[in-house]
Design a protein around this motif. Sequence first.
Motif, PDB file in Angstrom:
ATOM      1  N   ALA A 376     -86.810  -4.575 -70.481  1.00  0.00           N
ATOM      2  CA  ALA A 376     -85.533  -4.060 -70.997  1.00  0.00           C
ATOM      3  C   ALA A 376     -84.392  -5.029 -70.712  1.00  0.00           C
ATOM      4  CB  ALA A 376     -85.242  -2.693 -70.366  1.00  0.00           C
ATOM      5  N   GLU A 379     -84.722  -8.058 -73.119  1.00  0.00           N
ATOM      6  CA  GLU A 379     -84.301  -7.741 -74.482  1.00  0.00           C
ATOM      7  C   GLU A 379     -82.782  -7.573 -74.564  1.00  0.00           C
ATOM      8  OE1 GLU A 379     -86.186  -8.046 -76.917  1.00  0.00           O
ATOM      9  OE2 GLU A 379     -88.235  -7.774 -76.187  1.00  0.00           O
ATOM     10  N   ALA A 380     -82.133  -7.245 -73.424  1.00  0.00           N
ATOM     11  CA  ALA A 380     -80.664  -7.132 -73.385  1.00  0.00           C
ATOM     12  C   ALA A 380     -79.995  -8.486 -73.167  1.00  0.00           C
ATOM     13  CB  ALA A 380     -80.249  -6.172 -72.276  1.00  0.00           C
ATOM     14  N   ASP A 381     -80.793  -9.575 -73.164  1.00  0.00           N
ATOM     15  CA  ASP A 381     -80.273 -10.943 -73.029  1.00  0.00           C
ATOM     16  C   ASP A 381     -79.541 -11.145 -71.708  1.00  0.00           C
ATOM     17  OD1 ASP A 381     -79.769 -13.573 -73.689  1.00  0.00           O
ATOM     18  OD2 ASP A 381     -77.934 -13.110 -74.796  1.00  0.00           O
TER      19      ASP A 381
END
Length: 554
Positions: A376, A379-381
């Motif tokens: 997570a 994917e949130a960079d």
Amino acid sequence: MSAEPRLAEVAEPEPAQEAAQGTDQAVKETLEDYTLRFAPRSYRRWTPMVVATTALGGIAYMADFSIGAGIGLAHGTGNALLAIAVAAVVIFVTGFPLAYYGARHNIDLDLITRGSGFGYFGSVLTSVIFASFTFIFFALEGSIMAQGLKLGLGLPLWLGYLVSTLMVIPLVIYGMTALSKLQVWTTPIWLLLMVGPLVYLVTTDPGSVDRFLAYAGTDGEGGVNTASVLLGAGVCLSLIAQIGEQIDYLRFMPPKTEANKRSWWTAVVMAGPGWVVLGALKQAIGVFLAVYIIAEVGASAAPEPIQQFKYAFDAMMPSWIVLPLAVALVVISQIKINVTNAYSGSLAWTNSFTRVTKRYPGRMVFVLVNLGFALALMEADMFSFLNGILGFYSNCAIAWVVTVATDIGINKYVLKLSPHAPEFRRGMLYAVNPVGVVSFVAASGLSIAMYFHGLGDTLQPYSPVAAAVIAFVLTPLMAVVTKGRYYLRRTDDGIAEPLLDEDGNPSAVTYECHVCRQQFERPDVAACRTHDAVVCSLCLSTDKVGDHVLPAAV
């Protein structure tokens, strides 16, 4: 490699068939990692140097290059190198007592924390802090690997994040034996790929050293100042919790004897606090490579390790081999550290869950939980706001590690208010010990307030200093104020055999737990409250009604 005694970490049967299934599952899962408990002498058959090599293999992460580059780009080379040095000294000094205690008594950092000021349930706080460390850095390393896969193979970042997460699962299932083999065989390749380009650039382009030393950072001033050094050190100090992962290996050290004491101490120092020497070197190399890239192509790619090594390899090799080598370095590094992150994180989550719920769910459940959190974040960079995350996190990590290190070094050995022998068993400890809990909450709370400018802009860079100083002062002060009364709920565990043998090592005398019917060594058992028998530490943890837990004794 023998794995005796075989463990069965379950509570009393509810029905018998369910208990038998639970026993089989627990035996299989704990065959390699001795989750939640003391690591027995019968299992610890590695030499000190094999344990040390395995532990050091886990610090092959590429994040150091990004951390060093980020600090150098922001504050200049002089401030960055001083920040790296300050953080390294703090990490070494605080890590030494923890590493010694873990290796000498063969317990992980959570079990150390329980008996070093926090209490049986109080250390759940720090288990969550440590678990957070493992998935934050898993996400960071996974992001770096995804960058490499995108550059080398054209994979989109989201797919690279998924690949870097899933590929570690088969390796981490089998615990210490698989990890030791992986780390020993990949370390020489990793060292060659990391050091080779640096040596080549320094010897063939002396001007690169001059540019590195003169780099002023984005502020353009170039001078050394306290605020910049402390801000940089705060980011580096987010790595202070790495000592927990080192101890996850050091707890498998063999007993210290007259015959092996030199190699034993060398291994403990090298693989315990000594990890930070290599870590600091990698951070400095990150600054060097970032400055080199800026001179070649500009600053946009400088913080990414895959770009750093791509340009470094490009200077010394034919173009056709540059990308494959750079990707190989990133992939090897990511696998080496992220199997450790997944392994240690699963232990921390399992430990917390078992104490709170009195149920052992199996470590693999929390391997997946930890990987889910990490994915997570990727994917949130998270890579784009790396320094902010690490700067904030470091306040909590510093407060925890300094509190435990101070309790061991000062409260145990100087003030003698904290019991010298480690204690982690349910029933022997108070639920919460104010010595560690108050010190940790005060140190982390005030330092986080400072970090977010709650006490003014001037004090903001000093938040890591505040976390360390408050924890260091409050820990012995709280022990004196409480007179050490909240460390032990009782001093007698009902067994006549001493915990330690004549050499000061944990006793290897074995007892059968009357709940799970397995053999355990002396430090892992206590007398049963309702039977003329003994109970192992995990069966005590999973005793939902307290039938086996010894009563408090004044």
